[in-house]
Design a protein around this motif. Structure first.
Motif, short mmCIF file in Angstrom:
data_model
loop_
_atom_site.label_atom_id
_atom_site.label_comp_id
_atom_site.label_asym_id
_atom_site.label_seq_id
_atom_site.Cartn_x
_atom_site.Cartn_y
_atom_site.Cartn_z
N ALA A 44 52.15 38.60 53.00
CA ALA A 44 52.01 39.15 51.65
C ALA A 44 50.54 39.20 51.24
CB ALA A 44 52.79 38.31 50.65
N ALA A 45 50.18 40.27 50.55
CA ALA A 45 48.91 40.35 49.83
C ALA A 45 49.27 40.31 48.35
CB ALA A 45 48.17 41.63 50.18
N VAL A 46 48.72 39.35 47.63
CA VAL A 46 49.03 39.17 46.21
C VAL A 46 47.74 39.20 45.43
CG1 VAL A 46 50.14 37.69 44.49
CG2 VAL A 46 51.06 37.79 46.81
N TRP A 47 47.67 40.08 44.44
CA TRP A 47 46.42 40.22 43.69
C TRP A 47 46.56 39.69 42.26
CZ3 TRP A 47 48.88 43.91 46.48
CH2 TRP A 47 49.59 44.91 45.80
N TYR A 48 45.47 39.07 41.82
CA TYR A 48 45.43 38.33 40.57
C TYR A 48 44.31 38.83 39.67
CZ TYR A 48 48.17 34.64 42.96
OH TYR A 48 49.12 33.93 43.65
N GLU A 49 44.49 38.59 38.38
CA GLU A 49 43.42 38.67 37.40
C GLU A 49 43.33 37.29 36.78
OE1 GLU A 49 42.40 41.92 34.17
OE2 GLU A 49 43.96 40.55 33.44
N GLU A 91 44.34 33.80 36.34
CA GLU A 91 45.55 33.06 36.68
C GLU A 91 46.79 33.94 36.70
OE1 GLU A 91 46.04 30.08 33.68
OE2 GLU A 91 46.45 31.52 32.09
N LYS A 92 46.64 35.20 36.39
CA LYS A 92 47.78 36.11 36.22
C LYS A 92 48.03 36.93 37.49
CE LYS A 92 47.17 39.29 33.12
NZ LYS A 92 47.05 39.88 31.78
N VAL A 93 49.29 36.92 37.96
CA VAL A 93 49.68 37.74 39.11
C VAL A 93 49.88 39.17 38.63
CG1 VAL A 93 51.39 38.13 40.91
CG2 VAL A 93 50.84 35.80 40.21
N LEU A 94 49.05 40.07 39.13
CA LEU A 94 49.18 41.48 38.76
C LEU A 94 50.24 42.17 39.61
CD1 LEU A 94 45.43 42.50 38.29
CD2 LEU A 94 47.07 41.69 36.57
N GLY A 95 50.24 41.88 40.89
CA GLY A 95 51.19 42.52 41.79
C GLY A 95 51.05 41.98 43.19
N GLY A 96 51.88 42.48 44.07
CA GLY A 96 51.83 42.05 45.46
C GLY A 96 52.71 42.92 46.33
N GLY A 97 52.57 42.77 47.62
CA GLY A 97 53.37 43.53 48.57
C GLY A 97 53.14 43.02 49.98
N ILE A 98 53.66 43.73 50.95
CA ILE A 98 53.60 43.32 52.36
C ILE A 98 52.52 44.12 53.08
CG2 ILE A 98 54.88 43.14 54.51
CD1 ILE A 98 55.83 41.24 52.32
N ILE A 99 51.64 43.42 53.76
CA ILE A 99 50.57 44.06 54.53
C ILE A 99 51.21 44.93 55.62
CG2 ILE A 99 48.60 43.69 56.05
CD1 ILE A 99 48.14 41.03 54.50
N GLU A 100 50.82 46.18 55.60
CA GLU A 100 51.51 47.17 56.42
C GLU A 100 50.78 47.51 57.71
OE1 GLU A 100 53.59 51.44 55.37
OE2 GLU A 100 51.60 51.06 54.56
N GLN A 101 49.52 47.81 57.60
CA GLN A 101 48.76 48.24 58.79
C GLN A 101 47.29 48.16 58.48
OE1 GLN A 101 50.28 52.24 59.03
NE2 GLN A 101 48.57 53.07 57.90
#
Length: 353
Positions: free
Chosen positions: A332-337, A339-349
């Motif tokens: 997973a790649a999870v991006w923050y601002e 302390e807040k989780v903005l979004g995330g997903g699965i590393i594809e390529q």
């Protein structure tokens, strides 16, 4: 009286979460998901401890057999991923499709309750400005589990409570001792439940994937050694390659189609960007233009500054300010601002650039 269903794994965290809510005057109902047979907190041993905690607190205990869901969504998911040369992250998938979703559904349909609680270290708050539930890091950064929760929907966040989100782990242990909980001194699991139950990820995979000898090659195609299955390797791996070289070599790619493990020096295991699919925007709506954020590409990695560029079909491109080592497809790649989780997903390529 307010009612809440607490997911009990048989560990100290979920036990303490139940005790805290019970002490606060909630009508607490214990719920344990039967994920698989065997040892470990999620299995037979955990169910026994969870039942004991419910008896200790004087609350009812429900056990839901969800082994088929776990087999399909986690075991089959892992096996197919590893066989295709990626390194899947099961925890975020498990939280959404095996734990939180089924728990909230069971609570609503069978227990007349629309709130569930767990022992996760994370926080949830509602933003009047955006009209969204936001997922935040835990106060205890060493225990923060927001990385594994990025895939929870707004509905699941709205129905979830994390009583330990504002606490340090040491405080959890102290409260468990004060309440004389059976699990107060129970050792913490350090592994994935499947690893805990099988001894190692290799032993788990070997139950499903037969050894398949192939070549370990460098980027020029030169054969440097042999492997017994690409599923035994992961991007960035250095140890256990069984090859001698003048400089340290790392796994930089897994070619499952041709059954090859490709190795190179550290620079070749470093990438300037990656694409991510199956993206879930958590604390913000999907943007229409690039945003700045900090991303974690694995649970224990430090957040690093990036530009997140929205693409079509629930995908994004992540461009790192500084190239990163060991970006692993399937994780997973999870991006923050902050302390807040903005979004995330699965590393594809990896990028072709």
């Amino acid at each position: 009286m307010k009612k809440v269903v607490v997911g009990l794994s048989g560990g100290v965290d979920s036990s303490t979460a139940a005790a805290i809510l019970h002490n606060q005057g909630y009508e607490v109902i214990g719920l344990t998901l039967w994920l698989m047979k065997g040892k470990g907190q999620c299995c037979s041993e955990g169910m026994i401890d969870a039942a004991f905690i419910c008896e200790q607190l004087g609350i009812s205990h429900h056990v839901v057999d969800i082994r088929e869901v776990f087999q399909t969504n986690i075991v089959d998911y892992l096996v197919s991923g590893y066989s295709a040369g990626i390194t899947p992250l099961p925890c975020s998938q498990c939280n959404k499709t095996v734990k939180f979703g089924p728990m909230l559904q069971y609570a609503r349909e069978n227990l007349g309750c629309d709130r569930i609680a767990t022992g996760h270290y994370a926080r949830i708050r509602y933003s009047e400005e955006t009209k969204r539930y936001e997922l935040l890091r835990a106060v205890d950064r060493n225990k923060d589990q927001s990385y594994f929760l990025y895939d929870l929907s707004q509905d699941l966040l709205a129905g979830s409570v994390f009583p330990l989100g504002e606490m340090q782990k040491s405080e959890t242990r102290r409260i468990a001792s004060e309440y004389n909980l059976k699990t107060a001194d129970k050792p913490e699991s350090q592994d994935l439940c499947l690893v805990e139950a099988n001894g190692s990820m290799r032993q788990f995979l070997d139950k499903y994937l037969a050894p398949k000898t192939g070549d370990i090659v460098d980027t020029d195609g030169k054969v440097l050694g042999q492997h017994d299955g690409v599923h035994h390797y992961t991007i960035g791996q250095r140890k256990g390659l069984g090859i001698a070289a003048a400089e340290p070599l790392y796994v930089i790619a897994l070619d499952a189609v041709n059954n090859k493990v490709i190795v190179g020096d550290r620079t070749k295991a470093t990438q300037p960007e990656c694409t991510v699919h199956r993206v879930n925007w958590v604390s913000m709506a999907e943007p229409t233009s690039p945003i700045r954020a900090e991303v974690q590409i694995r649970y224990r990695s430090h957040p690093v500054p990036v530009t997140v560029i929205p693409l079509e079909n629930s995908r994004v491109r992540i461009v790192f300010d500084e190239p990163q080592f060991s970006i692993t497809p399937g994780q997973a790649a999870v991006w923050y601002e902050g302390e807040k989780v903005l979004g995330g997903g699965i590393i594809e390529q990896f990028s072709d650039s």
